[in-house]
Motif scaffolding. Structure first.
Motif, PDB file in Angstrom:
ATOM      1  N   SER A  25       0.833  -1.198   0.000  1.00  0.00           N
ATOM      2  CA  SER A  25       0.000   0.000   0.000  1.00  0.00           C
ATOM      3  C   SER A  25       0.874   1.257   0.000  1.00  0.00           C
ATOM      4  CB  SER A  25      -0.901  -0.001   1.239  1.00  0.00           C
ATOM      5  OG  SER A  25      -1.447   1.278   1.429  1.00  0.00           O
ATOM      6  N   ALA A  26       1.901   1.232   0.837  1.00  0.00           N
ATOM      7  CA  ALA A  26       2.740   2.419   0.979  1.00  0.00           C
ATOM      8  C   ALA A  26       3.571   2.663  -0.281  1.00  0.00           C
ATOM      9  CB  ALA A  26       3.650   2.255   2.197  1.00  0.00           C
ATOM     10  N   GLY A  28       4.292   2.910  -3.876  1.00  0.00           N
ATOM     11  CA  GLY A  28       3.457   3.003  -5.075  1.00  0.00           C
ATOM     12  C   GLY A  28       3.909   4.163  -5.922  1.00  0.00           C
ATOM     13  N   LEU A  29       2.963   4.732  -6.647  1.00  0.00           N
ATOM     14  CA  LEU A  29       3.302   5.868  -7.495  1.00  0.00           C
ATOM     15  C   LEU A  29       3.896   6.996  -6.663  1.00  0.00           C
ATOM     16  CD1 LEU A  29       0.074   5.937  -9.675  1.00  0.00           C
ATOM     17  CD2 LEU A  29       2.340   5.135 -10.343  1.00  0.00           C
ATOM     18  N   GLY A  30       3.473   7.074  -5.396  1.00  0.00           N
ATOM     19  CA  GLY A  30       3.985   8.128  -4.522  1.00  0.00           C
ATOM     20  C   GLY A  30       5.499   8.112  -4.440  1.00  0.00           C
ATOM     21  N   ASN A  31       6.075   6.927  -4.387  1.00  0.00           N
ATOM     22  CA  ASN A  31       7.527   6.825  -4.234  1.00  0.00           C
ATOM     23  C   ASN A  31       8.258   7.056  -5.544  1.00  0.00           C
ATOM     24  OD1 ASN A  31       5.933   4.958  -2.513  1.00  0.00           O
ATOM     25  ND2 ASN A  31       7.862   4.880  -1.423  1.00  0.00           N
ATOM     26  N   ILE A 108      -8.355  10.271  -4.265  1.00  0.00           N
ATOM     27  CA  ILE A 108      -6.970   9.916  -4.611  1.00  0.00           C
ATOM     28  C   ILE A 108      -6.971   8.848  -5.701  1.00  0.00           C
ATOM     29  CG2 ILE A 108      -4.797   8.898  -3.797  1.00  0.00           C
ATOM     30  CD1 ILE A 108      -5.349  10.127  -1.066  1.00  0.00           C
ATOM     31  N   TYR A 112      -5.063   8.619  -9.189  1.00  0.00           N
ATOM     32  CA  TYR A 112      -4.020   7.604  -9.106  1.00  0.00           C
ATOM     33  C   TYR A 112      -4.149   6.611 -10.259  1.00  0.00           C
ATOM     34  CZ  TYR A 112      -0.775   4.988  -6.071  1.00  0.00           C
ATOM     35  OH  TYR A 112       0.320   4.397  -5.532  1.00  0.00           O
ATOM     36  N   PHE A 233       1.019  10.814   2.400  1.00  0.00           N
ATOM     37  CA  PHE A 233       0.616  10.131   1.159  1.00  0.00           C
ATOM     38  C   PHE A 233       1.434   8.864   0.958  1.00  0.00           C
ATOM     39  CE2 PHE A 233       0.741   9.406  -3.413  1.00  0.00           C
ATOM     40  CZ  PHE A 233      -0.573   9.602  -3.794  1.00  0.00           C
ATOM     41  N   THR A 234       2.738   9.008   1.091  1.00  0.00           N
ATOM     42  CA  THR A 234       3.603   7.882   0.750  1.00  0.00           C
ATOM     43  C   THR A 234       3.438   6.728   1.743  1.00  0.00           C
ATOM     44  OG1 THR A 234       5.831   7.285   0.055  1.00  0.00           O
ATOM     45  CG2 THR A 234       5.673   8.668   1.987  1.00  0.00           C
ATOM     46  N   LEU A 235       3.097   7.043   2.984  1.00  0.00           N
ATOM     47  CA  LEU A 235       2.882   5.957   3.953  1.00  0.00           C
ATOM     48  C   LEU A 235       1.406   5.540   4.003  1.00  0.00           C
ATOM     49  CD1 LEU A 235       5.209   7.061   6.915  1.00  0.00           C
ATOM     50  CD2 LEU A 235       5.666   5.345   5.169  1.00  0.00           C
ATOM     51  N   SER A 236       0.595   6.087   3.112  1.00  0.00           N
ATOM     52  CA  SER A 236      -0.839   5.758   3.054  1.00  0.00           C
ATOM     53  C   SER A 236      -1.571   6.116   4.340  1.00  0.00           C
ATOM     54  CB  SER A 236      -1.064   4.257   2.788  1.00  0.00           C
ATOM     55  OG  SER A 236      -0.399   3.839   1.650  1.00  0.00           O
ATOM     56  N   MET A 239      -6.195   8.372   5.967  1.00  0.00           N
ATOM     57  CA  MET A 239      -7.489   8.164   5.297  1.00  0.00           C
ATOM     58  C   MET A 239      -8.102   6.799   5.567  1.00  0.00           C
ATOM     59  SD  MET A 239      -6.982   6.860   1.551  1.00  0.00           S
ATOM     60  CE  MET A 239      -8.117   5.600   2.046  1.00  0.00           C
ATOM     61  N   ALA A 241      -6.696   3.760   5.085  1.00  0.00           N
ATOM     62  CA  ALA A 241      -6.181   2.594   4.348  1.00  0.00           C
ATOM     63  C   ALA A 241      -5.383   1.696   5.300  1.00  0.00           C
ATOM     64  CB  ALA A 241      -5.301   3.037   3.186  1.00  0.00           C
ATOM     65  N   LEU A 331      -6.638   1.885  -1.327  1.00  0.00           N
ATOM     66  CA  LEU A 331      -7.384   3.147  -1.363  1.00  0.00           C
ATOM     67  C   LEU A 331      -8.890   2.902  -1.366  1.00  0.00           C
ATOM     68  CD1 LEU A 331      -5.111   5.035  -3.870  1.00  0.00           C
ATOM     69  CD2 LEU A 331      -5.866   5.972  -1.688  1.00  0.00           C
TER      70      LEU A 331
HETATM   71  N1  PFF Z   1       1.054   5.301  -0.514  1.00  0.00           N
HETATM   72  C1  PFF Z   1       0.672   5.266  -1.900  1.00  0.00           C
HETATM   73  C2  PFF Z   1       1.827   5.717  -2.743  1.00  0.00           C
HETATM   74  O1  PFF Z   1       2.817   6.215  -2.211  1.00  0.00           O
HETATM   75  O2  PFF Z   1       1.743   5.595  -3.947  1.00  0.00           O
HETATM   76  C3  PFF Z   1      -0.550   6.077  -2.178  1.00  0.00           C
HETATM   77  C4  PFF Z   1      -1.642   5.931  -1.189  1.00  0.00           C
HETATM   78  C5  PFF Z   1      -2.192   4.679  -0.949  1.00  0.00           C
HETATM   79  C6  PFF Z   1      -2.049   7.025  -0.476  1.00  0.00           C
HETATM   80  C7  PFF Z   1      -3.167   4.553   0.014  1.00  0.00           C
HETATM   81  C8  PFF Z   1      -3.003   6.909   0.492  1.00  0.00           C
HETATM   82  C9  PFF Z   1      -3.545   5.658   0.731  1.00  0.00           C
HETATM   83  F1  PFF Z   1      -4.431   5.546   1.637  1.00  0.00           F
END
Ligand code: PFF
Length: 470
Positions: A25-26, A28-31, A108, A112, A233-236, A239, A241, A331
């Motif tokens: 989850s963490a 992903g595209l964020g990283n 998101i 995403y 965001f990057t650690l999700s 929200m 998740a 998400l």
């Molecule tokens: N953490 C994910 C990323 O870095 O791509 C995006 C994300 C997933 C954000 C789940 C928030 C979430 F609840």
């Protein structure tokens, strides 16, 4: 001790499964997509330092809090907050936190999925040898053509949403868990290969200097908010998740150790991605502040020039899609769990409903890159004059909704929930480690989040006090 609740959705097979799922989850595209481009836009080193600090003092403690609430509630975030508020004798309005999280998740995922669609498209472009020998201009043109065509974007977005719904519909063990087991480790290997290429590119040191030499005159107060927002965001976080994943966590698993592991893995991936991308940016004379297209305009150049590049490129985009996939399922999971619990739907029905809504909202992002590229809804607000609908969605969710959600989670965990309950659930005794966590979540996190917000709204100008850029 209160009777432990049970999850009706099943639980992970063990600690490793949870680590993989939460890391999935963490990471992903964020990283890989977002971190490099926002680091590039916000001046590099100083931004990275603030981001790392936020991960350590805000991210990890909040992750522990979020997992803890999830495991104690053992339901979707809405119902978990409801149950825990009742247990603590607090207002039932806390369940709004779950709703806000669900909304953030929809918003998101809506963009995403469109970005993940770019990665899907790039799998086929790499495999077809389109990038072989390509120049920086050629690669940019390929990107511009893709995002300029709404039909193509919609097709890829649709495919990605269908993939997400398929996994979510299959449920916790057979769907989510199986998907991450091989993909997360494979992603690490591919990133290391790319770093090897960057190391040989001749601009590795320049890339490292950009990422790791802090120059505080290059980061603005808004940049600090973006760094903090990105830590969430990057650690999700913020929200639900991680809360909903926590609700599937077996009872005896250590929340602290697990959270630290996930945060470290996540940070490592972001840094490895940055270290691969910036040398390529500099060696090709590209602009680090290029924006959302950064990795799509840089990495293909590398693939186009390395031996076996078509293969590595294809593999890389496959893994990027997988990384996005394991994030997208988290998400949407809070909403799906809620629909199953409260609307009596099957997982399949719930996944389809949530997926269709997200798909529709995704159109806002699709058109932001073409038909509405010149539509700037907040043209009259400083900082946002040029922002497209996609930019605003991203900003609102990552920099406003997630930090506020995280703040609420922090406040609930240490001001509302009974101390005994958090001691029991975190299960690490009442010693120094627990106290450090308690202190960080009770004081440091809320104060940090509030200062950053006040500063950005300019009620207080800490930025200029600290000599940050305008
Ligand atoms: N953490 C994910 C990323 O870095 O791509 C995006 C994300 C997933 C954000 C789940 C928030 C979430 F609840």
């Amino acid at each position: 001790m209160a009777e432990k609740r049970k999850s009706i959705h099943g639980i992970w097979s063990g600690r490793l499964a949870f680590i993989l799922a939460a890391t999935g989850s963490a990471v992903g595209l964020g990283n890989i997509w977002k971190f490099p481009y926002i680091a590039g836009e916000n001046g590099g080193g100083a931004f990275v330092l603030v981001y790392l600090l936020c991960i350590a003092v805000i991210g990890i403690p909040i992750m522990m809090a979020e997992v803890m609430l999830g495991r104690r509630g053992r339901r979707s975030p809405v119902n978990t907050m409801h149950a825990l508020a009742a247990e603590a004798g607090a207002s039932r309005h806390w369940h709004w936190l779950g709703w806000a999280g669900m909304l953030a998740g929809f918003l998101i995922l809506s963009y995403y999925s469109v970005i993940a669609g770019w990665a899907l498209a790039y799998i086929f472009r790499s495999a077809g040898g389109v990038f072989t020998g390509a120049t920086a201009e050629g690669v940019s043109a390929i990107f511009d053509r893709l995002v300029g065509d709404p039909e193509r974007l919609i097709s890829w977005h649709t495919l990605f949403m269908v993939m997400t719904m398929l996994v979510v519909a299959r449920g916790v063990r057979s769907g989510l868990e199986q998907a991450v087991r091989y993909l997360v480790p494979a992603l690490f290997v591919l990133l290391l290969i790319l770093d090897g290429y960057a190391l040989a590119s001749g601009a590795f040191n320049q890339g490292l200097a950009f990422l790791f030499t802090p120059d505080f005159s290059k980061i603005s107060a808004n940049g600090v908010l973006i760094a903090m927002g990105h830590a969430f965001f990057t650690l999700s976080l913020g929200m639900g998740a991680i809360m909903v994943y926590g609700s599937y966590l077996p009872d005896r698993t250590s929340i602290a150790r697990t959270s630290v592991t996930i945060a470290l893995l996540d940070t490592l991936v972001a840094l490895l991605a940055g270290m691969a991308i910036f040398p390529i940016v500099f060696v090709n004379g590209l602009d680090p502040g290029e924006g959302a297209g950064l990795i799509f305009k840089t990495l293909p150049i590398a693939f186009g020039h390395m031996p076996g590049g078509a293969l590595f490129g294809t593999l890389f985009f496959v893994l990027l899609v997988f990384a996005a996939w394991t994030s997208s399922i988290s998400l949407i999971e809070p909403a799906v769990a809620w629909l199953v619990e409260n609307r009596g739907m099957t997982r399949v029905q719930a996944s389809v409903l949530a997926g269709v809504i997200t798909w529709l909202v995704g159109m806002l992002t699709v058109f932001s890159f073409n038909s509405w590229a010149d539509f700037h809804p907040l043209f009259f607000v400083p900082h946002f004059e040029q922002a497209t609908v996609f930019d605003l969605l991203d900003y609102l969710t990552a920099n406003v909704m997630l930090p506020l959600g995280g703040l609420a989670i922090a406040l609930f965990s240490v001001w509302i929930m009974q101390r005994n309950d958090s001691v029991e659930e975190l299960d690490m005794g009442d010693g120094a480690a627990y106290r450090l966590w308690h202190f960080l979540v009770r004081y440091v996190t809320p104060v940090a989040v509030i200062i950053v917000f006040l500063n950005v709204t300019r009620l207080v100008d800490f930025g200029s006090l600290l000599g940050l850029a305008e």
